[in-house]
Design an enzyme around this catalytic site. Structure first.
Site, mmCIF file in Angstrom:
data_model
loop_
_atom_site.group_PDB
_atom_site.id
_atom_site.type_symbol
_atom_site.label_atom_id
_atom_site.label_comp_id
_atom_site.label_asym_id
_atom_site.label_seq_id
_atom_site.Cartn_x
_atom_site.Cartn_y
_atom_site.Cartn_z
ATOM 1 C CD GLU A 1 -3.118 -1.017 2.109
ATOM 2 O OE1 GLU A 1 -2.885 -0.446 3.185
ATOM 3 O OE2 GLU A 1 -4.233 -1.517 1.839
ATOM 4 C CD GLU B 1 -4.009 -6.067 2.519
ATOM 5 O OE1 GLU B 1 -4.831 -5.351 3.131
ATOM 6 O OE2 GLU B 1 -2.781 -5.924 2.596
HETATM 7 C C1 BG6 Z 1 -4.442 -2.774 4.714
HETATM 8 C C2 BG6 Z 1 -3.133 -3.327 5.172
HETATM 9 O O1 BG6 Z 1 -4.397 -1.405 4.972
HETATM 10 O O2 BG6 Z 1 -5.610 -3.130 5.326
HETATM 11 C C3 BG6 Z 1 -3.226 -4.389 6.229
HETATM 12 O O3 BG6 Z 1 -2.311 -3.738 4.115
HETATM 13 C C4 BG6 Z 1 -4.387 -4.068 7.154
HETATM 14 O O4 BG6 Z 1 -1.996 -4.483 6.877
HETATM 15 C C5 BG6 Z 1 -5.660 -4.114 6.332
HETATM 16 O O5 BG6 Z 1 -4.485 -4.891 8.254
HETATM 17 C C6 BG6 Z 1 -6.921 -3.891 7.129
HETATM 18 O O6 BG6 Z 1 -6.794 -2.734 7.897
HETATM 19 P P1 BG6 Z 1 -7.017 -2.730 9.461
HETATM 20 O O7 BG6 Z 1 -6.540 -1.412 9.867
HETATM 21 O O8 BG6 Z 1 -8.450 -2.935 9.661
HETATM 22 O O9 BG6 Z 1 -6.175 -3.828 9.996
#
Ligand code: BG6
Length: 479
Positions: free
Chosen positions: A179, A376
């Site tokens: 990211e 993701e």
């Molecule tokens: C992304 C990241 O921002 O989203 C992860 O690459 C992160 O590391 C994921 O965990 C979800 O975000 P959060 O803040 O809910 O854990």
């Protein structure tokens, strides 16, 4: 719907995690302190704090993660029961180079990932690896000031070279910086820390520092893309972008233009990594602001020679913006977003928009013409473990179903070349933004609370069985 959506035979179905959010063992195997180790616990309303080193009495959830450092064998076995064929994780830089600037790597750290990757491969699960996922060695912050310092380019190259050579027969898919574009929101200082290891004093202009750091990361990324291809021509090395498409609130021309600038601002990172050069609008912006980003002739050549093989991206939500004062056209992620009246949001305010995924995939396809990899996607929610040790997470199944359905339309109808799909936090882990355990994403539940208390036992959620069926039918059965 009468059409059945067939994904290619070699489509990668998997799950995603990141080292610092699940490994724990923060001092084991001679690991060094990373920036994740100095971030305290927060929650939805209280931001995580960054402490001056590890301070007694503070609570650091990444120190324990979900103890994967010790449980990876059982966890990979459990994940293999999903039938997945890939697993995205990251290599903690500070396990391999505890301080980041050594010339000799730490064998214990290298061995840990050898063992982890072997364990995956044993079940036919291909590791998909991010080199830098929000955790540079803390020493690179205190000693060098993070990514604004060009010396980090060299240190990162060393780190990547060691990993590429060591794992060249175990890993094919790599990503350089997780990211990388999150730091667009430089007004929230944790993005600067997570992406670029920046802890700034009041005299430094944070926006200029961010652009500088990002530039050094682009150069480092391009160099290692080239290097990786020399080490193993079969390697596929991608960018990793946080994709949150930004829509205009209305059809007012100024709103449209504002949303366009927002997209340009959030995704010029992809332009540089995929096309190999900066778009002119941002060079003009640097000029107008008198920013000295130090983009040399040699850098420009490096960027051209090291374009990525694919676009890895996360997709959680979409944004909406409106123009308030049409003068200098800028996008301020902290203050320019408004809520979307057409979609719902999670408890943490993340707007749920499956159609936005299809929109984003088409947008990137039209712009960069590269294969894509959804590395993701997921729904952070509070789960309830029943007395029978079950978790009925229909809300998560709905989220996945709706997103996978749009993803399949983008592939089958729109012709986007998609390599794979790895839902985020396939096993519950520590939230990156809040440090909570309570914000759960997994299809596997981990019995542990925000303070690290609990049996740490793993339980399959309802979404586990649902996703298993999706994987087994190669995405045909999503209902
Ligand atoms: C992304 C990241 O921002 O989203 C992860 O690459 C992160 O590391 C994921 O965990 C979800 O975000 P959060 O803040 O809910 O854990």
């Amino acid at each position: 719907m009468t059409k059945s959506y067939k994904m290619s035979k070699d489509f990668l179905w998997g799950g995603a995690v990141a080292a610092h959010q699940l490994e724990g063992g923060w001092q084991e195997g001679k690991k060094g302190v990373s920036i994740a180790d100095i971030m305290t616990a927060g929650n939805k309303d209280t931001p995580r704090r960054v402490t001056n080193g590890v301070v007694d009495g503070e609570v650091y959830p990444n120190h324990w993660g979900i103890d994967f450092y010790h449980t990876y064998k059982e966890d990979i076995k459990l994940l293999s029961e999903l039938g997945i064929n890939c697993f995205r994780t990251s290599i903690a830089w500070s396990r391999i180079f505890p301080n980041g600037d050594e010339s000799v790597p730490n064998e214990a750290g290298l061995k840990f990932y050898d063992d982890l990757f072997d364990e995956c491969l044993k079940y036919g699960i291909e590791p998909v690896i991010t080199l830098s996922h929000f955790e540079i060695p803390y020493h690179l912050v205190t000693e060098y000031g993070g990514w604004t310092n060009r010396k980090l380019i060299n240190f990162f190259e060393n780190f990547a070279e060691v990993c590429f050579k060591r794992y060249k027969n175990k890993v094919k898919y790599w990503m350089t910086f997780n990211e990388i574009n999150n730091q667009t929101n430089w007004r929230e200082s944790h993005h600067l820390l997570q992406d670029s290891g920046l802890i700034l004093d009041e005299k430094t202009n944070p926006e200029e520092a961010m652009f500088k750091a990002a530039h050094n990361e682009f150069v480092a990324s391009a160099k290692v893309v080239k290097l990786g291809h020399q080490i193993n021509p079969e390697f596929k090395i991608g960018a990793m972008i946080a994709m949150c498409p930004v829509y205009p609130l209305t059809s007012k021309p100024e709103d449209i233009l504002k949303a366009q600038r927002a997209m340009q601002t959030r995704y010029y990172y992809g332009d540089v990594q995929a096309l190999g050069y900066y778009p002119q609008w941002i060079l003009n912006y640097f000029d107008r602001k008198n920013y000295n980003i130090d983009i040399s002739k040699e850098d420009k050549q490096i960027l051209k020679d090291g374009t990525v093989d694919y676009i890895g991206f996360s997709y959680y939500m979409s944004f909406v913006t409106e123009e308030k004062n049409y003068n200098e056209l800028i996008y301020d992620e902290q203050n320019d977003l408004v809520s979307n009246p057409y979609v719902e949001a999670s408890k943490w305010g993340w707007q749920i928009d499956p159609v936005g995924l299809r929109y984003a995939m088409n947008w990137m396809n039209d712009r960069w013409y590269l294969p894509q990899f959804i590395v993701e996607n997921g729904f952070g929610a509070i789960d309830k473990l029943t007395s029978e040790k079950e978790i009925h997470d229909d809300y998560r199944i709905d989220f996945f179903r709706n997103h996978i359905s749009e993803m399949e339309k983008a592939v089958v109808e729109d012709g986007v070349n998609l390599i794979g799909y790895t839902p985020w936090g396939i096993i519950d882990l520590i939230s990156a933004s809040t440090g909570e355990m309570a914000k759960r994403y997994g299809v596997i539940y981990v019995e542990q609370d925000d303070k690290g208390n609990g049996s740490k036992k793993r339980y399959k959620k309802d979404s586990f069985y649902w996703y298993k069926n999706v994987v087994e039918t190669n995405g045909e059965k999503i209902n």
